[in-house]
Design a protein around this motif. Structure first.
Motif, PDB file in Angstrom:
ATOM      1  N   ARG A 132      -6.753   0.354 -10.369  1.00  0.00           N
ATOM      2  CA  ARG A 132      -5.416   0.118  -8.940  1.00  0.00           C
ATOM      3  C   ARG A 132      -5.809   1.687  -7.731  1.00  0.00           C
ATOM      4  NH1 ARG A 132      -3.129  -4.326  -8.303  1.00  0.00           N
ATOM      5  NH2 ARG A 132      -2.918  -5.575 -10.705  1.00  0.00           N
ATOM      6  N   SER A 191       1.046  -1.042   0.262  1.00  0.00           N
ATOM      7  CA  SER A 191       0.524  -0.097   0.651  1.00  0.00           C
ATOM      8  C   SER A 191       0.740   1.423   0.161  1.00  0.00           C
ATOM      9  CB  SER A 191      -1.206  -0.430   1.070  1.00  0.00           C
ATOM     10  OG  SER A 191      -1.746  -1.071   1.463  1.00  0.00           O
ATOM     11  N   ARG A 195      -8.486   1.715  -5.795  1.00  0.00           N
ATOM     12  CA  ARG A 195      -8.275   1.078  -4.034  1.00  0.00           C
ATOM     13  C   ARG A 195      -6.875   1.766  -2.871  1.00  0.00           C
ATOM     14  NH1 ARG A 195      -7.947  -5.434  -6.518  1.00  0.00           N
ATOM     15  NH2 ARG A 195      -9.918  -4.964  -7.192  1.00  0.00           N
ATOM     16  N   TRP A 196      -6.223   2.340  -3.829  1.00  0.00           N
ATOM     17  CA  TRP A 196      -5.105   2.690  -2.780  1.00  0.00           C
ATOM     18  C   TRP A 196      -5.321   4.051  -2.420  1.00  0.00           C
ATOM     19  CZ3 TRP A 196      -0.693   0.752  -7.208  1.00  0.00           C
ATOM     20  CH2 TRP A 196      -0.670  -0.709  -6.826  1.00  0.00           C
ATOM     21  N   THR A 197      -5.956   5.388  -2.764  1.00  0.00           N
ATOM     22  CA  THR A 197      -6.433   6.693  -2.723  1.00  0.00           C
ATOM     23  C   THR A 197      -7.224   6.630  -1.588  1.00  0.00           C
ATOM     24  OG1 THR A 197      -7.802   6.852  -4.656  1.00  0.00           O
ATOM     25  CG2 THR A 197      -4.637   7.032  -4.152  1.00  0.00           C
ATOM     26  N   VAL A 242      -4.003  -0.224   4.023  1.00  0.00           N
ATOM     27  CA  VAL A 242      -3.768   1.023   3.061  1.00  0.00           C
ATOM     28  C   VAL A 242      -3.978   2.770   3.614  1.00  0.00           C
ATOM     29  CG1 VAL A 242      -4.820   2.807   0.825  1.00  0.00           C
ATOM     30  CG2 VAL A 242      -4.854  -0.034   0.580  1.00  0.00           C
ATOM     31  N   ASN A 254      -7.921  -2.852   3.856  1.00  0.00           N
ATOM     32  CA  ASN A 254      -7.757  -1.441   3.590  1.00  0.00           C
ATOM     33  C   ASN A 254      -7.846  -1.082   5.066  1.00  0.00           C
ATOM     34  OD1 ASN A 254     -10.062  -0.468   0.652  1.00  0.00           O
ATOM     35  ND2 ASN A 254     -11.315  -2.612   1.722  1.00  0.00           N
ATOM     36  N   GLY A 294       2.184   1.282  -3.268  1.00  0.00           N
ATOM     37  CA  GLY A 294       0.817   2.042  -3.807  1.00  0.00           C
ATOM     38  C   GLY A 294       0.739   3.165  -4.053  1.00  0.00           C
ATOM     39  N   ILE A 295       0.730   4.052  -3.549  1.00  0.00           N
ATOM     40  CA  ILE A 295       0.860   5.752  -3.027  1.00  0.00           C
ATOM     41  C   ILE A 295       1.645   6.068  -3.646  1.00  0.00           C
ATOM     42  CG2 ILE A 295       0.649   7.679  -1.547  1.00  0.00           C
ATOM     43  CD1 ILE A 295      -1.688   6.196  -2.174  1.00  0.00           C
TER      44      ILE A 295
END
Length: 396
Positions: free
Chosen positions: A297, A267, A300-302, A373, A370, A270-271
């Motif tokens: 993508r 995560s 899901r990451w933001t 994340v 989640n 991902g950011i």
């Protein structure tokens, strides 16, 4: 109250679209495409056998070296056209010495550990084959995997090919094994449809390949090197394709704590990736690729984890106003949300027990993803995620 209801439906739509809606939209778009151009098929030229390099970054993987090399040598691909190469920066458990015992295996070792991507950047200029295949040391490949991946490159528009990550599934699994296995099955379906529509949005580091000439040196602090490498190939105008019959097998994380550790790192990466690949958000330039990237993508990451958090007080306030025992839609949704979180609590209680009914772990695994994340975002902002990664413990 009307404003709260509008807010709820906006939040609900984002969450639903991220995890279910995009899959439905993708399925419809793929079906429409088939009506006009037919179903796309993989390359099927058995005579296409270019030289390839199997590049395996390894840090203290002595326990896996023997089986990895034997598995690589057993691939259904001409031995004289397959170069097996290990990059073992920082390994001090005998990994490079053991790998060097096998004839024909190249080992590039540096005693200083600077992270996986630094090692890859160091070795990639030495790769002479037109195709390079990346794979993890602790995964085993299907016998046809290299041949199937390479065959996809008969299409000149393909710049990267991703294989499938398979989790060894047991009849009875703990929360980590059941959740991870179900998650990757769903992801595999989405990837197949993504590839058929246009392009996969990111490759799995366990097994993927690129045209060597398309490799771009990656920033040394990059966390998700596989994601960045593959999407930068796509940014150059090539597609990322997917072959689920080219697969890498590994066991699930030993427990939820190990899986959570891995997910938080992903995560945070991902950011970082969203920031570094921000030009991909330009849908006017990248069109379908941007649509897929944002839908599969970026959300899901933001945005989506934040929406899940906000839905709790928003829906609770509306349900209280409507009456908790009323039969209004909002009250029904409120109790449904409560039951889902209670299901996650059950998963928490049973997390280390092996059960046949794996669906019991779905709410728990979903919320854990989640939560990771949120934690990953915090770790990214604090710059507290090291590029040097200690591999998560795997189940026996």
């Amino acid at each position: 109250m009307e404003l709260l209801k509008i807010t709820f439906w906006v939040l609900f739509f984002i969450v639903f679209y991220t995890y279910i809606g995009y899959g439905l939209v993708l399925y419809v778009l793929v079906r429409i495409k088939r009506l006009f151009v037919g179903k796309t098929s993989a390359g099927a030229d058995p005579s296409y056998e270019p030289e390839v390099t199997l590049l395996i970054p390894a840090y203290n993987e002595r326990d896996y070296i023997d089986q990895k090399i034997k598995n690589s040598m057993a691939q259904d691909y001409p031995a004289d056209k397959l170069k097996i190469c290990f990059v073992t920066d920082g390994s001090d458990d005998g990994t490079p010495e053991l790998a060097r015992q096998y004839p024909g295996v190249a080992v590039y070792h540096s005693p200083k550990r600077k992270g996986k991507i630094n090692a890859m950047n160091r070795v990639m200029p030495l790769v002479e084959s037109p195709i390079v295949i990346f794979s993890d040391a602790n995964t085993l490949l299907g016998e046809q995997s290299i041949r199937r991946i390479v065959n996809r490159f008969t299409d000149a528009t393909v710049g990267c090919v991703s294989g499938e990550k398979r989790i060894i599934s047991k009849e009875k699994d703990t929360a980590a094994g059941a959740g991870e296995g179900l998650y990757w099955k769903y992801e595999s379906t989405l990837k197949k449809w993504d590839a058929e529509l246009n392009s996969v949005v990111g490759a799995a580091g366990e097994l993927f390949a690129i045209r060597t000439e398309l490799y771009q040196e990656v920033e040394p602090d990059t966390i998700l090197d596989d994601f960045i490498i593959s999407l930068r190939v796509a940014q150059q105008g090539y597609t990322i394709q997917y072959d689920p019959k080219a697969f890498a097998i590994e066991t699930a994380s030993a427990n939820v704590q190990e899986e959570l550790k891995r997910k938080i790192r992903i995560s945070a990466g991902g950011i970082q990736s969203v920031v570094r690949l921000r030009t991909l958000l330009n849908i006017f330039k990248y069109k379908t690729l941007s649509f897929q990237y944002i839908s599969h993508r970026v959300l899901r990451w933001t945005l989506t984890p934040l929406c899940l958090i906000l839905m709790i007080p928003v829906l609770s306030r509306i349900a209280l106003d409507e009456g908790l025992l009323s039969n209004s839609l909002y009250t029904v949704l409120f109790w449904g949300q409560l039951m889902f979180y209670l299901g996650a609590l059950v998963g928490l209680i049973l997390e280390n027990r092996s059960l046949r009914i794996k669906v019991l772990f779905v709410p728990y695994y979903f919320l854990m993803m989640n939560y990771s994340v949120v934690m990953g975002f915090s770790r990214y902002l604090s710059a507290n995620q090291s590029v040097n990664w200690e591999r998560a413990q795997r189940a026996a």
